[in-house]
Design an enzyme around this catalytic site. Structure first.
Site, PDB file in Angstrom:
ATOM      1  N   VAL A  61      -0.527  14.938 -54.275  1.00 21.84           N
ATOM      2  CA  VAL A  61      -1.920  15.295 -54.573  1.00 21.84           C
ATOM      3  C   VAL A  61      -2.500  16.345 -53.619  1.00 21.84           C
ATOM      4  O   VAL A  61      -3.641  16.769 -53.789  1.00 21.84           O
ATOM      5  CB  VAL A  61      -2.844  14.046 -54.629  1.00 21.84           C
ATOM      6  CG1 VAL A  61      -2.513  13.176 -55.816  1.00 21.84           C
ATOM      7  CG2 VAL A  61      -2.811  13.259 -53.328  1.00 21.84           C
ATOM      8  N   TYR A 152      -8.389  12.351 -38.629  1.00 22.98           N
ATOM      9  CA  TYR A 152      -8.532  11.374 -39.721  1.00 22.98           C
ATOM     10  C   TYR A 152     -10.017  11.125 -40.004  1.00 22.98           C
ATOM     11  O   TYR A 152     -10.457  11.175 -41.156  1.00 22.98           O
ATOM     12  CB  TYR A 152      -7.829  10.076 -39.322  1.00 22.98           C
ATOM     13  CG  TYR A 152      -7.906   8.970 -40.353  1.00 22.98           C
ATOM     14  CD1 TYR A 152      -7.042   8.952 -41.444  1.00 22.98           C
ATOM     15  CD2 TYR A 152      -8.834   7.936 -40.231  1.00 22.98           C
ATOM     16  CE1 TYR A 152      -7.109   7.937 -42.384  1.00 22.98           C
ATOM     17  CE2 TYR A 152      -8.906   6.921 -41.161  1.00 22.98           C
ATOM     18  CZ  TYR A 152      -8.037   6.916 -42.241  1.00 22.98           C
ATOM     19  OH  TYR A 152      -8.109   5.903 -43.176  1.00 22.98           O
ATOM     20  N   LYS A 156     -12.364  11.833 -43.439  1.00 21.44           N
ATOM     21  CA  LYS A 156     -13.082  10.784 -44.167  1.00 21.44           C
ATOM     22  C   LYS A 156     -14.586  11.058 -44.195  1.00 21.44           C
ATOM     23  O   LYS A 156     -15.265  10.776 -45.176  1.00 21.44           O
ATOM     24  CB  LYS A 156     -12.770   9.412 -43.568  1.00 21.44           C
ATOM     25  CG  LYS A 156     -11.297   9.004 -43.703  1.00 21.44           C
ATOM     26  CD  LYS A 156     -10.822   9.006 -45.150  1.00 21.44           C
ATOM     27  CE  LYS A 156      -9.422   8.422 -45.308  1.00 21.44           C
ATOM     28  NZ  LYS A 156      -8.947   8.440 -46.700  1.00 21.44           N
ATOM     29  N   ILE A 185      -7.526  -3.056 -43.130  1.00 24.59           N
ATOM     30  CA  ILE A 185      -6.916  -3.709 -44.301  1.00 24.59           C
ATOM     31  C   ILE A 185      -5.408  -3.796 -44.036  1.00 24.59           C
ATOM     32  O   ILE A 185      -4.792  -2.836 -43.568  1.00 24.59           O
ATOM     33  CB  ILE A 185      -7.167  -2.899 -45.597  1.00 24.59           C
ATOM     34  CG1 ILE A 185      -8.676  -2.612 -45.807  1.00 24.59           C
ATOM     35  CG2 ILE A 185      -6.586  -3.627 -46.809  1.00 24.59           C
ATOM     36  CD1 ILE A 185      -9.559  -3.810 -46.043  1.00 24.59           C
TER      37      ILE A 185
HETATM   38  P1  NAP Z   1      -0.625   3.117 -47.218  1.00 16.81           P
HETATM   39  O1  NAP Z   1      -0.192   1.717 -47.441  1.00 16.81           O
HETATM   40  O2  NAP Z   1      -0.047   3.897 -46.107  1.00 16.81           O
HETATM   41  O3  NAP Z   1      -0.467   3.925 -48.587  1.00 16.81           O
HETATM   42  C1  NAP Z   1      -0.809   5.279 -48.642  1.00 16.81           C
HETATM   43  C2  NAP Z   1      -0.736   5.725 -50.086  1.00 16.81           C
HETATM   44  O4  NAP Z   1      -1.099   7.106 -50.153  1.00 16.81           O
HETATM   45  C3  NAP Z   1       0.663   5.584 -50.673  1.00 16.81           C
HETATM   46  O5  NAP Z   1       0.554   5.091 -51.984  1.00 16.81           O
HETATM   47  C4  NAP Z   1       1.173   7.032 -50.681  1.00 16.81           C
HETATM   48  O6  NAP Z   1       2.054   7.303 -51.757  1.00 16.81           O
HETATM   49  C5  NAP Z   1      -0.114   7.798 -50.917  1.00 16.81           C
HETATM   50  N1  NAP Z   1       0.017   9.182 -50.504  1.00 16.81           N
HETATM   51  C6  NAP Z   1       0.100   9.688 -49.249  1.00 16.81           C
HETATM   52  N2  NAP Z   1       0.255  11.027 -49.302  1.00 16.81           N
HETATM   53  C7  NAP Z   1       0.275  11.362 -50.624  1.00 16.81           C
HETATM   54  C8  NAP Z   1       0.406  12.591 -51.325  1.00 16.81           C
HETATM   55  N3  NAP Z   1       0.527  13.761 -50.668  1.00 16.81           N
HETATM   56  N4  NAP Z   1       0.372  12.567 -52.682  1.00 16.81           N
HETATM   57  C9  NAP Z   1       0.250  11.403 -53.350  1.00 16.81           C
HETATM   58  N5  NAP Z   1       0.134  10.210 -52.741  1.00 16.81           N
HETATM   59  C10 NAP Z   1       0.151  10.190 -51.392  1.00 16.81           C
HETATM   60  O7  NAP Z   1      -2.186   3.167 -46.975  1.00 16.81           O
HETATM   61  P2  NAP Z   1      -3.391   2.242 -47.498  1.00 16.81           P
HETATM   62  O8  NAP Z   1      -3.818   1.409 -46.375  1.00 16.81           O
HETATM   63  O9  NAP Z   1      -3.071   1.629 -48.806  1.00 16.81           O
HETATM   64  O10 NAP Z   1      -4.498   3.386 -47.661  1.00 16.81           O
HETATM   65  C11 NAP Z   1      -5.031   3.795 -48.903  1.00 16.81           C
HETATM   66  C12 NAP Z   1      -6.304   4.572 -48.616  1.00 16.81           C
HETATM   67  O11 NAP Z   1      -7.230   3.732 -47.925  1.00 16.81           O
HETATM   68  C13 NAP Z   1      -6.099   5.793 -47.720  1.00 16.81           C
HETATM   69  O12 NAP Z   1      -6.916   6.857 -48.153  1.00 16.81           O
HETATM   70  C14 NAP Z   1      -6.564   5.318 -46.351  1.00 16.81           C
HETATM   71  O13 NAP Z   1      -7.012   6.362 -45.528  1.00 16.81           O
HETATM   72  C15 NAP Z   1      -7.684   4.372 -46.752  1.00 16.81           C
HETATM   73  N6  NAP Z   1      -8.006   3.374 -45.723  1.00 16.81           N
HETATM   74  C16 NAP Z   1      -7.116   2.422 -45.347  1.00 16.81           C
HETATM   75  C17 NAP Z   1      -7.470   1.503 -44.376  1.00 16.81           C
HETATM   76  C18 NAP Z   1      -6.540   0.410 -43.910  1.00 16.81           C
HETATM   77  O14 NAP Z   1      -6.899  -0.304 -42.950  1.00 16.81           O
HETATM   78  N7  NAP Z   1      -5.381   0.206 -44.521  1.00 16.81           N
HETATM   79  C19 NAP Z   1      -8.731   1.560 -43.781  1.00 16.81           C
HETATM   80  C20 NAP Z   1      -9.601   2.562 -44.172  1.00 16.81           C
HETATM   81  C21 NAP Z   1      -9.232   3.454 -45.156  1.00 16.81           C
HETATM   82  P3  NAP Z   1       3.661   7.475 -51.562  1.00 16.81           P
HETATM   83  O15 NAP Z   1       4.109   6.334 -50.714  1.00 16.81           O
HETATM   84  O16 NAP Z   1       4.181   7.442 -52.967  1.00 16.81           O
HETATM   85  O17 NAP Z   1       3.886   8.818 -50.928  1.00 16.81           O
END
Ligand code: NAP
Length: 243
Positions: A61, A152, A156, A185
């Site tokens: 993306v 980061y 955001k 999370i």
């Molecule tokens: P995660 O487990 O590391 O998963 C990240 C996801 O983003 C994966 O599905 C990955 O897909 C996808 N992604 C990364 N680069 C990409 C690219 N260039 N094109 C398409 N897909 C891409 O992280 P998560 O915790 O689920 O995070 C999801 C969202 O929530 C993120 O935006 C993160 O910043 C936000 N967030 C998370 C937390 C937390 O504590 N976990 C807190 C605040 C915000 P692939 O594996 O297929 O590449």
């Protein structure tokens, strides 16, 4: 016809929970992935056992041409896009002085430019139908900032600015735009934290626990059905972010 949703980064973590929640609500979901093809296939197969059918689609993306192919595929197959969840994102933990231009460009491309270009590719179809729901995945760091997370946090905060501005611009076309700002999370993104660090976060959190992807998915379920919420940054963090 049922609603159609694109969920970026939908094969694991928070995105996976969102895909499952929306698909179980009878919404046609296109679950985007980039690197995690195997996980995307497994998710599709798992849902098929419940007689729920999703599409999985590979696209980086941070590259407009790949996003465009995904959006074109969705329109050709379903004729519309009602919901866009800009969830894909990457983390970066570095001292400010150690961030290189390459680091900066990479995280801006994946976390911020992707929201810009994916939304821009989807908007013409939402404008045509005069309805739509866009939800951007922000972070508590976008509001509060985070030590060793300057790049980061900047991406955001940028997402939140885009959310509010777009909500104003697209409101008259009945397109709602909101951000969700999770706290901690439990996903792969946080594997870097030690048990002790996680315990400390729990202690600092009024609800005395860390979040699960499903906690975010529940809010998304509500937001896609709502029709009077726009331009908001919705914090889901167990109270960790109360200042
Ligand atoms: P995660 O487990 O590391 O998963 C990240 C996801 O983003 C994966 O599905 C990955 O897909 C996808 N992604 C990364 N680069 C990409 C690219 N260039 N094109 C398409 N897909 C891409 O992280 P998560 O915790 O689920 O995070 C999801 C969202 O929530 C993120 O935006 C993160 O910043 C936000 N967030 C998370 C937390 C937390 O504590 N976990 C807190 C605040 C915000 P692939 O594996 O297929 O590449």
């Amino acid at each position: 016809m049922e609603k159609v949703a694109i969920v970026t980064g939908g094969s694991r973590g928070i995105g996976k929970a969102i895909v499952e929640a929306l698909a179980r609500k009878n919404i046609k979901v296109i679950a985007n992935y980039n690197r995690s093809e195997e996980k995307a296939k497994i998710l599709k197969e798992e849902l098929e056992k419940e007689n729920i059918f999703i599409d999985i689609f590979k696209a980086d993306v941070s590259k407009r041409e790949e996003v465009k192919v995904m959006v074109d595929y969705t329109i050709e197959k379903y004729g519309k896009i009602d919901i866009l969840i800009n969830n894909a994102g990457i983390d970066q933990e570095k001292m400010f002085q150690d961030i290189t231009d390459e680091d900066w460009d990479n995280i801006v491309k994946v976390n911020l430019y992707s929201v810009f270009c994916t939304t821009q590719e989807v908007i013409p179809y939402m404008l045509k139908q005069k309805s739509g729901c866009i939800i951007n995945m922000s972070s508590i760091y976008g509001t509060n900032g985070g030590s060793c997370a300057v790049a980061y946090s900047a991406t955001k905060a940028g997402v939140d600015g885009m959310t509010k501005s777009l909500a104003k611009e697209l409101g008259p076309s009945h397109i709602r735009v909101n951000s969700i700002a999770p706290g901690y999370i439990d996903t792969d993104m946080n594997e870097k934290y030690s048990k002790e660090e996680i315990e400390q976060i729990k202690e600092e959190t009024p609800l005395e626990k860390i979040g699960k992807p499903v906690d975010i998915a529940k809010c998304i379920e509500w937001l896609v059905e709502d029709n009077f919420t726009t331009g908001q940054v919705i914090s889901i963090n167990g109270g960790w972010g109360i200042t």
